[in-house]
Design a protein around this motif. Structure first.
Motif, PDB file in Angstrom:
ATOM      1  N   GLY A 112       0.785  -1.228   0.000  1.00 29.14           N
ATOM      2  CA  GLY A 112       0.000   0.000   0.000  1.00 29.14           C
ATOM      3  C   GLY A 112       0.818   1.280   0.000  1.00 29.14           C
ATOM      4  N   ASP A 113       2.135   1.168  -0.130  1.00 28.01           N
ATOM      5  CA  ASP A 113       3.029   2.326  -0.010  1.00 28.01           C
ATOM      6  C   ASP A 113       3.401   2.981  -1.337  1.00 28.01           C
ATOM      7  OD1 ASP A 113       3.133   1.983   2.732  1.00 28.01           O
ATOM      8  OD2 ASP A 113       5.073   0.956   2.728  1.00 28.01           O
ATOM      9  N   VAL A 114       2.705   2.697  -2.416  1.00 24.09           N
ATOM     10  CA  VAL A 114       3.126   3.218  -3.719  1.00 24.09           C
ATOM     11  C   VAL A 114       3.067   4.749  -3.764  1.00 24.09           C
ATOM     12  CG1 VAL A 114       2.729   3.169  -6.224  1.00 24.09           C
ATOM     13  CG2 VAL A 114       2.566   1.065  -4.898  1.00 24.09           C
ATOM     14  N   ALA A 115       2.069   5.362  -3.119  1.00 25.36           N
ATOM     15  CA  ALA A 115       1.990   6.833  -3.099  1.00 25.36           C
ATOM     16  C   ALA A 115       3.189   7.417  -2.357  1.00 25.36           C
ATOM     17  CB  ALA A 115       0.681   7.292  -2.456  1.00 25.36           C
ATOM     18  N   LEU A 116       3.572   6.797  -1.264  1.00 27.42           N
ATOM     19  CA  LEU A 116       4.744   7.236  -0.503  1.00 27.42           C
ATOM     20  C   LEU A 116       6.025   6.998  -1.316  1.00 27.42           C
ATOM     21  CD1 LEU A 116       5.622   8.422   2.212  1.00 27.42           C
ATOM     22  CD2 LEU A 116       5.715   6.088   3.107  1.00 27.42           C
ATOM     23  N   LEU A 117       6.070   5.862  -1.990  1.00 30.91           N
ATOM     24  CA  LEU A 117       7.198   5.533  -2.866  1.00 30.91           C
ATOM     25  C   LEU A 117       7.349   6.607  -3.950  1.00 30.91           C
ATOM     26  CD1 LEU A 117       9.205   3.121  -3.634  1.00 30.91           C
ATOM     27  CD2 LEU A 117       7.435   2.450  -5.240  1.00 30.91           C
ATOM     28  N   LYS A 118       6.209   7.057  -4.508  1.00 25.51           N
ATOM     29  CA  LYS A 118       6.237   8.104  -5.531  1.00 25.51           C
ATOM     30  C   LYS A 118       6.844   9.394  -4.986  1.00 25.51           C
ATOM     31  CE  LYS A 118       3.416  11.056  -8.440  1.00 25.51           C
ATOM     32  NZ  LYS A 118       3.938  12.283  -7.831  1.00 25.51           N
ATOM     33  N   GLU A 119       6.458   9.778  -3.770  1.00 27.38           N
ATOM     34  CA  GLU A 119       7.027  10.992  -3.169  1.00 27.38           C
ATOM     35  C   GLU A 119       8.540  10.876  -3.055  1.00 27.38           C
ATOM     36  OE1 GLU A 119       5.162  12.356   0.433  1.00 27.38           O
ATOM     37  OE2 GLU A 119       3.184  11.745  -0.309  1.00 27.38           O
ATOM     38  N   PHE A 120       9.009   9.698  -2.680  1.00 27.61           N
ATOM     39  CA  PHE A 120      10.448   9.457  -2.571  1.00 27.61           C
ATOM     40  C   PHE A 120      11.125   9.649  -3.930  1.00 27.61           C
ATOM     41  CE2 PHE A 120      13.986   6.449  -3.019  1.00 27.61           C
ATOM     42  CZ  PHE A 120      14.833   6.921  -2.025  1.00 27.61           C
TER      43      PHE A 120
END
Length: 177
Positions: free
Chosen positions: A80-88
Motif C-alpha cells: 500500500g506504499d506506492v503513493a509514498l514511494l512516488k514521493e520518494f
C-alpha cells in the motif's frame, strides 16, 4: 501511375507499427514486448551494468540504442506504499539527471496494479562520465510481494518519436502474478 501506387505501398510497408508479442519475462511479470527487442548478450550486460546489480530482464534493439529492463529487489516498502514511494522518487529522480523535463509524474493503475509512473527527457548525471547523452526515459515503480520492482525503458532523443508510443503500449500490458 502504377509506379506511384507501388511507391505508396512500399512506404506503408516500411512505416508499419512494430509487433508486440506477449512474453513471460520473469516469474512475477509478463507483458507484451516489441519484437524489435532482443535479450542483451552477456558482454552487453557486463559493459552496461559494470559494478551494478544485473537486471532480471535486459533487452535492447539491434543497434543497442534502446534499453528495456526489469529489476526487482527486496524492500521495506509495503504493497500500500506506492503513493509514498512516488514521493520518494519525485525527489530522488531529479538528482540522477541533468536538464530533466518531465512529461509524466503520477500514480497510475495498470491491470489493477498501482505504479508510480515517470516519463521524461534528461541527461543522466553520470559522475565522471562527461559523455553521458540525453535520453527519453519511461519508468514504472511498484511494490510486489515485498519487493521493489522497477520497469525501465530508455532511448536517445532521435528515436523518441518511434519508440515512445511503443514503450507506452508495452507498459500498458504489464501483468503481475
Amino acid at each position: 501511375m502504377i509506379k506511384s501506387i507501388g511507391l505508396i505501398f512500399l512506404m506503408l510497408f516500411f512505416v508499419q507499427e512494430p509487433v508486440l508479442k506477449k512474453q513471460k519475462l520473469t516469474d512475477y511479470v509478463s507483458m507484451e514486448v516489441s519484437t524489435e527487442l532482443r535479450k542483451m548478450t552477456q558482454q552487453e550486460l557486463s559493459a552496461k551494468f559494470l559494478g551494478a546489480r544485473i537486471p532480471d530482464v535486459a533487452m535492447t534493439d539491434e543497434q543497442s540504442s534502446v534499453e528495456f529492463t526489469i529489476t526487482a529487489s527486496p524492500t521495506f516498502w509495503q504493497d500500500g506504499d506506492v503513493a509514498l514511494l512516488k514521493e520518494f522518487y519525485d525527489s530522488s529522480i531529479p538528482n540522477l539527471f541533468q536538464e530533466i523535463d518531465f512529461s509524466q509524474k503520477e500514480l497510475v493503475t495498470i491491470n489493477e496494479k498501482e505504479f508510480a509512473a515517470y516519463q521524461f527527457d534528461g541527461k543522466p548525471d553520470a559522475e565522471g562520465n562527461r559523455s553521458a547523452e540525453e535520453r527519453y526515459t519511461y519508468l514504472l515503480y511498484t511494490i510486489h510481494k515485498n519487493g521493489l520492482v522497477v520497469i525501465s525503458f530508455s532511448c536517445p532523443p532521435y528515436m523518441k518519436s518511434q519508440w515512445e508510443p511503443i514503450a507506452q503500449k508495452m507498459f500498458k500490458t504489464t501483468k503481475f502474478r
